[in-house]
Design a protein around this motif. Structure first.
Motif, PDB file in Angstrom:
ATOM      1  N   THR A 160      23.610 -37.487  -6.789  1.00  0.00           N
ATOM      2  CA  THR A 160      23.112 -38.965  -6.309  1.00  0.00           C
ATOM      3  C   THR A 160      24.342 -39.350  -5.374  1.00  0.00           C
ATOM      4  O   THR A 160      25.473 -39.394  -6.045  1.00  0.00           O
ATOM      5  N   ILE A 161      24.467 -39.323  -4.404  1.00  0.00           N
ATOM      6  CA  ILE A 161      25.732 -40.496  -3.377  1.00  0.00           C
ATOM      7  C   ILE A 161      25.504 -41.647  -4.143  1.00  0.00           C
ATOM      8  O   ILE A 161      25.426 -42.617  -3.600  1.00  0.00           O
ATOM      9  N   THR A 162      26.922 -42.164  -4.698  1.00  0.00           N
ATOM     10  CA  THR A 162      27.437 -43.916  -4.731  1.00  0.00           C
ATOM     11  C   THR A 162      26.952 -43.955  -3.173  1.00  0.00           C
ATOM     12  O   THR A 162      27.582 -43.518  -2.200  1.00  0.00           O
ATOM     13  N   ALA A 163      27.414 -45.845  -3.429  1.00  0.00           N
ATOM     14  CA  ALA A 163      27.552 -46.395  -2.013  1.00  0.00           C
ATOM     15  C   ALA A 163      28.929 -46.246  -0.978  1.00  0.00           C
ATOM     16  O   ALA A 163      29.028 -46.391  -0.047  1.00  0.00           O
ATOM     17  N   LYS A 164      30.100 -46.108  -2.614  1.00  0.00           N
ATOM     18  CA  LYS A 164      30.988 -45.543  -1.991  1.00  0.00           C
ATOM     19  C   LYS A 164      30.956 -43.873  -1.579  1.00  0.00           C
ATOM     20  O   LYS A 164      32.318 -43.775  -1.283  1.00  0.00           O
ATOM     21  N   GLY A 165      29.854 -43.039  -1.056  1.00  0.00           N
ATOM     22  CA  GLY A 165      30.281 -42.073  -0.958  1.00  0.00           C
ATOM     23  C   GLY A 165      30.961 -41.232  -1.907  1.00  0.00           C
ATOM     24  O   GLY A 165      31.051 -39.905  -1.599  1.00  0.00           O
ATOM     25  N   GLN A 166      30.490 -40.709  -3.540  1.00  0.00           N
ATOM     26  CA  GLN A 166      31.409 -40.459  -4.504  1.00  0.00           C
ATOM     27  C   GLN A 166      29.801 -39.375  -5.161  1.00  0.00           C
ATOM     28  O   GLN A 166      28.546 -40.231  -5.147  1.00  0.00           O
TER      29      GLN A 166
END
Length: 87
Positions: free
Chosen positions: A5-11
């Motif tokens: 899953t990609i976080t809101a920070k793009g990580q």
């Protein structure tokens, strides 16, 4: 296949089994290369082991820490041997 899953920070965070498969530990680096079809390849960044002393230069560098000259190192060693400072 593992889904990440990609976080809101793009990580993304790699699952433990993927880290073990790649023999990665905290602080290790990975190389990511774009591939055809919107894919990426991910591989551990390996340090070249050529056996040359030059390959070790900078390995212990800490940003913001002053490097000592040979003369300064010799002075610290001499003082430690004389019992003037703790090693």
């Amino acid at each position: 296949m593992t889904t990440l899953t990609i976080t809101a920070k793009g990580q993304i965070t790699l699952k433990r089994e993927l880290l073990q498969h790649l023999a990665l530990r905290p602080g290790d680096k990975v190389e990511v290369t774009p591939a055809p079809g919107g894919r990426l390849t991910l591989a551990p960044q390996r340090i070249a082991r050529t056996g040359r002393i030059e390959d070790a230069f900078g390995a212990l560098h800490r940003p913001g820490q002053k490097a000592l000259s040979i003369e300064e190192m010799n002075e610290v060693i001499a003082r430690a041997w004389a019992g003037e400072v703790e090693p």
